[in-house]
Write a protein that holds these residues in place. Structure first.
Motif, PDB file in Angstrom:
ATOM      1  N   THR A 139       0.997  -1.125   0.139  1.00 28.16           N
ATOM      2  CA  THR A 139      -0.103   0.021  -0.002  1.00 28.16           C
ATOM      3  C   THR A 139       0.709   1.093  -0.046  1.00 28.16           C
ATOM      4  OG1 THR A 139      -0.268   0.403   2.348  1.00 28.16           O
ATOM      5  CG2 THR A 139      -1.714  -1.006   1.479  1.00 28.16           C
ATOM      6  N   LYS A 154       1.407  11.486  11.262  1.00 24.87           N
ATOM      7  CA  LYS A 154       0.603  13.047  11.301  1.00 24.87           C
ATOM      8  C   LYS A 154      -0.829  12.740  11.359  1.00 24.87           C
ATOM      9  CE  LYS A 154       4.480  16.189   9.843  1.00 24.87           C
ATOM     10  NZ  LYS A 154       5.109  15.496   8.837  1.00 24.87           N
ATOM     11  N   GLU A 155      -1.025  11.814  10.288  1.00 24.21           N
ATOM     12  CA  GLU A 155      -2.484  11.849  10.142  1.00 24.21           C
ATOM     13  C   GLU A 155      -2.755  10.037  10.184  1.00 24.21           C
ATOM     14  OE1 GLU A 155      -3.556  12.775   6.095  1.00 24.21           O
ATOM     15  OE2 GLU A 155      -1.833  11.720   5.354  1.00 24.21           O
ATOM     16  N   ASP A 196      -2.459  -1.263  -3.133  1.00 28.24           N
ATOM     17  CA  ASP A 196      -3.512  -0.237  -3.389  1.00 28.24           C
ATOM     18  C   ASP A 196      -2.908   1.110  -3.076  1.00 28.24           C
ATOM     19  OD1 ASP A 196      -6.303   0.460  -2.780  1.00 28.24           O
ATOM     20  OD2 ASP A 196      -5.763   1.176  -1.113  1.00 28.24           O
ATOM     21  N   LEU A 197      -3.441   2.184  -3.798  1.00 28.71           N
ATOM     22  CA  LEU A 197      -3.021   3.171  -3.696  1.00 28.71           C
ATOM     23  C   LEU A 197      -3.922   4.359  -3.457  1.00 28.71           C
ATOM     24  CD1 LEU A 197       0.012   4.779  -5.000  1.00 28.71           C
ATOM     25  CD2 LEU A 197      -1.313   4.954  -7.141  1.00 28.71           C
ATOM     26  N   ARG A 231      -4.381   8.882  -1.959  1.00 24.01           N
ATOM     27  CA  ARG A 231      -3.648   9.982  -1.642  1.00 24.01           C
ATOM     28  C   ARG A 231      -3.709  10.284   0.045  1.00 24.01           C
ATOM     29  NH1 ARG A 231      -5.551  14.865  -5.683  1.00 24.01           N
ATOM     30  NH2 ARG A 231      -7.036  15.507  -4.025  1.00 24.01           N
ATOM     31  N   ASP A 291      -6.652  -3.339   1.215  1.00 19.75           N
ATOM     32  CA  ASP A 291      -7.127  -2.007   0.889  1.00 19.75           C
ATOM     33  C   ASP A 291      -6.838  -0.929   2.140  1.00 19.75           C
ATOM     34  OD1 ASP A 291      -8.808  -1.342  -1.289  1.00 19.75           O
ATOM     35  OD2 ASP A 291      -9.627  -3.443  -0.498  1.00 19.75           O
ATOM     36  N   GLN A 292      -6.441   0.226   1.879  1.00 24.74           N
ATOM     37  CA  GLN A 292      -6.427   1.119   2.893  1.00 24.74           C
ATOM     38  C   GLN A 292      -7.449   2.310   3.196  1.00 24.74           C
ATOM     39  OE1 GLN A 292      -2.639   3.155   2.248  1.00 24.74           O
ATOM     40  NE2 GLN A 292      -3.047   2.890   0.062  1.00 24.74           N
ATOM     41  N   VAL A 334      -7.634   6.141   4.514  1.00 25.00           N
ATOM     42  CA  VAL A 334      -6.809   7.451   4.858  1.00 25.00           C
ATOM     43  C   VAL A 334      -7.607   8.561   5.235  1.00 25.00           C
ATOM     44  CG1 VAL A 334      -4.987   8.954   4.216  1.00 25.00           C
ATOM     45  CG2 VAL A 334      -4.654   6.601   3.258  1.00 25.00           C
ATOM     46  N   SER A 348      -4.367   0.155   7.124  1.00 25.02           N
ATOM     47  CA  SER A 348      -4.477  -0.884   5.912  1.00 25.02           C
ATOM     48  C   SER A 348      -4.761  -2.277   6.406  1.00 25.02           C
ATOM     49  CB  SER A 348      -3.323  -0.815   4.921  1.00 25.02           C
ATOM     50  OG  SER A 348      -2.121  -1.395   5.408  1.00 25.02           O
ATOM     51  N   SER A 357      -3.644   6.598   8.913  1.00 28.74           N
ATOM     52  CA  SER A 357      -3.970   5.785   8.049  1.00 28.74           C
ATOM     53  C   SER A 357      -3.683   4.536   8.574  1.00 28.74           C
ATOM     54  CB  SER A 357      -3.007   6.162   6.916  1.00 28.74           C
ATOM     55  OG  SER A 357      -1.614   5.794   7.262  1.00 28.74           O
ATOM     56  N   GLU A 367       0.903  12.940   4.115  1.00 29.37           N
ATOM     57  CA  GLU A 367       2.233  12.523   4.042  1.00 29.37           C
ATOM     58  C   GLU A 367       2.485  11.125   3.462  1.00 29.37           C
ATOM     59  OE1 GLU A 367       3.389  12.291   8.356  1.00 29.37           O
ATOM     60  OE2 GLU A 367       1.612  11.236   8.667  1.00 29.37           O
ATOM     61  N   PRO A 396      -6.262   6.678 -11.704  1.00 28.16           N
ATOM     62  CA  PRO A 396      -4.876   6.443 -11.212  1.00 28.16           C
ATOM     63  C   PRO A 396      -4.566   5.016 -10.717  1.00 28.16           C
ATOM     64  CG  PRO A 396      -5.758   8.710 -10.573  1.00 28.16           C
ATOM     65  CD  PRO A 396      -6.805   7.879 -11.167  1.00 28.16           C
ATOM     66  N   GLU A 397      -5.525   4.432 -10.057  1.00 26.66           N
ATOM     67  CA  GLU A 397      -5.412   3.108  -9.492  1.00 26.66           C
ATOM     68  C   GLU A 397      -5.383   2.070 -10.652  1.00 26.66           C
ATOM     69  OE1 GLU A 397      -7.593   2.174  -5.956  1.00 26.66           O
ATOM     70  OE2 GLU A 397      -6.931  -0.061  -6.081  1.00 26.66           O
ATOM     71  N   VAL A 456      -9.190  11.476   3.176  1.00 28.70           N
ATOM     72  CA  VAL A 456      -9.563  10.920   1.726  1.00 28.70           C
ATOM     73  C   VAL A 456     -10.749   9.741   1.873  1.00 28.70           C
ATOM     74  CG1 VAL A 456      -8.380   9.589  -0.008  1.00 28.70           C
ATOM     75  CG2 VAL A 456      -6.974  11.173   1.401  1.00 28.70           C
ATOM     76  N   HIS A 457     -10.535   8.756   2.547  1.00 28.61           N
ATOM     77  CA  HIS A 457     -11.508   7.793   2.729  1.00 28.61           C
ATOM     78  C   HIS A 457     -12.845   8.093   3.821  1.00 28.61           C
ATOM     79  CE1 HIS A 457      -8.035   5.701   0.920  1.00 28.61           C
ATOM     80  NE2 HIS A 457      -9.001   5.345   0.159  1.00 28.61           N
ATOM     81  N   PHE A 471      -8.945   9.516  -5.302  1.00 27.90           N
ATOM     82  CA  PHE A 471      -7.857  10.456  -5.219  1.00 27.90           C
ATOM     83  C   PHE A 471      -8.328  11.895  -4.844  1.00 27.90           C
ATOM     84  CE2 PHE A 471      -5.898   7.086  -6.538  1.00 27.90           C
ATOM     85  CZ  PHE A 471      -4.407   7.075  -6.388  1.00 27.90           C
ATOM     86  N   SER A 472      -9.859  11.796  -4.776  1.00 29.21           N
ATOM     87  CA  SER A 472     -10.458  13.243  -4.354  1.00 29.21           C
ATOM     88  C   SER A 472     -10.438  13.204  -2.894  1.00 29.21           C
ATOM     89  CB  SER A 472     -11.714  13.433  -4.931  1.00 29.21           C
ATOM     90  OG  SER A 472     -12.695  12.395  -4.415  1.00 29.21           O
ATOM     91  N   SER A 473     -10.127  14.432  -2.275  1.00 28.11           N
ATOM     92  CA  SER A 473     -10.433  14.642  -0.750  1.00 28.11           C
ATOM     93  C   SER A 473     -11.363  14.928  -0.249  1.00 28.11           C
ATOM     94  CB  SER A 473      -8.897  15.274  -0.443  1.00 28.11           C
ATOM     95  OG  SER A 473      -7.652  14.797  -0.803  1.00 28.11           O
TER      96      SER A 473
END
Lengths: 329, 329
Positions: free
Chosen positions: A86, B122-123, A117-118, A120, B44-45, B47, B127, B125, A123, B7-8, B50-51, B326-328
């Motif tokens: 990931t 920092k944030e 899995d990719l 955004r 899968d992750q 974040v 998986s 995430s 960091e 992108p994925e 994002v998610h 990839f949208s946030s």
């Protein structure tokens, strides 16, 4: 002396208690052995600013991610087989060099990148789940099979990676494959060379897969990889095996010039060797009559014994207890 | 119409080309099938930002992480077996509710949390790498086995999750198990109830494991889970199978009151149903004579056909093409 549990140990212990309720004990080794499966599985992550300095080249990050996972497979005597990746990366960052490096580094060790899995993120953080298969004619190596009287061995030098980390914290950089030290660490040429190698060792570790496979073909061996510092990982091996250990600090293998470079960084070589983390060399116990072949480059550093706790002879015990991945850049 | 690669998809295609050099093709389905192994594997992750919106309760994040992975296993007709977790979390955040939720949610589906890695970041995430085993007396379900003349089915309503995401973007909150809408979306009680359920559907998806197992016991079925929007995931199934498809937009199952709630959010119900993502229902193709039992709650929405591309009948094709992770927020 008895070392306190790290947050990761606490998590692992908590998980083990939960999982045990369901009648299984999968955790506690460097990788989980799945029942009725030919695979062992490990997972590790690399987070910018925690495991590596922000701004490290993406390919270097990818190779480091693979190496720390390979080291877990080495510790159980396995062969890497499949990796699942990931990557969560800031929009501006090109992740392809990282992906390519992961794929190439796995391939170089006979393993395949099989999925990923990719996403955004603010960091960069990246994780790899790595499957290992058993070495042909070998067995899985565990950390809970050490016996009193076993000799304690180590697969390579310790402390160098932690020295590299100190140098990075003090302003060293890694760019285009070259280490640039902070100005004050370049004065003495021989020590500067030691320092540059230490930074490289920290950023570009190598897993001891060959040594792991040799251990897997022994009748009995206990092993762990040194990720959080020799003392802390030895404590884990001892707890799992229900034994204590005596370590001769004078026998700890360190690179030439290590004492001088440690002094330059305001620290002590023995402390760094015992508690500096991310060495990614194997720490292992063998019955007294077994001597690894010279070619493996291993060093005897002590013995296991009945009882509990770690005794250090030949030096004062260090102040710190181990490497904490929860400290930040 | 032909949809552009996300992108994925681009990453996956790039990886597939790399991996193919080594003589294997492991990628392209919702999970990788390992050669000579009884497992399929997905990763899968999730974040923060994002998610899911930052500040979502940790237990909800954990359940969501499990659900999106379970959905991949459902899409290949498997049964979840073992999960490996990574969590990178800010120092102040208590991760235990997340770990507990992951462990419980896996256990509820007969799977075990078997390992993990914890780090600071920092944030938040996180998986999950999830292993699935084959359904007893079943086969792995793939996305590349659709034929012309197959009927196209869908496992549940679509668009609701995307509606929930719009409401979250517009200020809705999820706290202590309750959805709090922005003031301007509370005016009409019936529409507000639809909106609250949509937010819950987005944050707390459910994987269609039972439907996946039913598909696995069929002689032939092709399936994919709708994570990036019906159109985009149908395009993937069609590309993999070498076919085109016709979808009747009037047949798309949506929840009652969906059109009004979509209008309240300034969008169009058919657009949301065709392109809104994260529905986590199965989209599947079956030979014409096979009709799934009523109890599964599935709906026939079209047919596969020779050729390529997706034809929408009964409505204008939508403006957007699909959900982009990839949208946030």
């Amino acid at each position: 002396m008895s070392t306190p549990l790290t947050p990761e140990d606490q998590l692992t212990n908590w998980l083990r208690r939960r999982v045990a309720r369901h009648g299984v004990d999968l955790l506690g080794d460097d990788a989980a052995f799945l029942p009725r499966a030919e695979f062992a599985v490990t997972v590790d992550q690399q987070v910018a600013g925690v495991h590596f300095p922000a701004g490290l080249p993406a390919a270097t990050i990818g190779r480091r991610l693979v190496a720390v996972n390979l080291s877990d497979i080495a510790a159980i005597g396995g062969r890497p087989a499949y990796g699942f990746l990931t990557v969560a990366a800031p929009p501006g960052l090109s992740t392809k060099p990282l992906l390519a490096a992961v794929e190439e580094e796995l391939a170089r060790h006979g393993a395949r990148l099989a999925g990923g899995d990719l996403a955004r993120s603010k960091e960069l953080s990246t994780s790899l789940t790595l499957f290992g298969t058993r070495t042909p004619h070998g067995r899985w190596v565990r950390r809970d099979t050490g016996h009193p009287e076993d000799r304690l061995w180590i697969g390579g030098t310790v402390g160098e990676s932690a020295l590299g980390r100190l140098l990075l914290d003090a302003g060293a950089n890694f760019e285009s494959g070259r280490v640039l030290l902070a100005a004050e660490h370049q004065a003495e040429a021989r020590t500067a060379a030691v320092a540059r190698r230490a930074v490289r060792r920290h950023l570009c570790p190598h897993a001891q897969l060959e040594l792991g496979e040799w251990l897997a073909r022994r009748r009995r061996a206990a092993a762990i990889d040194i990720s959080d510092g020799l003392l802390l990982d030895l404590e884990r091996l001892c707890r799992a095996s229900g034994v204590g250990a005596t370590v001769n600090a004078n026998r700890l293998p360190v690179v030439r010039g290590f004492a001088t470079a440690s002094k330059m960084m305001g620290t002590n070589a023995v402390d760094l060797a015992l508690t500096g983390g991310e060495d990614y060399v194997l720490l292992f116990a063998l019955p007294p009559r077994i001597h690894p072949p010279e070619g493996l480059g291993v060093t005897e550093i002590g013995t296991l014994r009945a009882g509990e706790g770690i005794e250090i002879v030949g030096s004062e015990p260090p102040d710190r207890h181990g490497w904490d991945h929860f400290s930040s850049y």
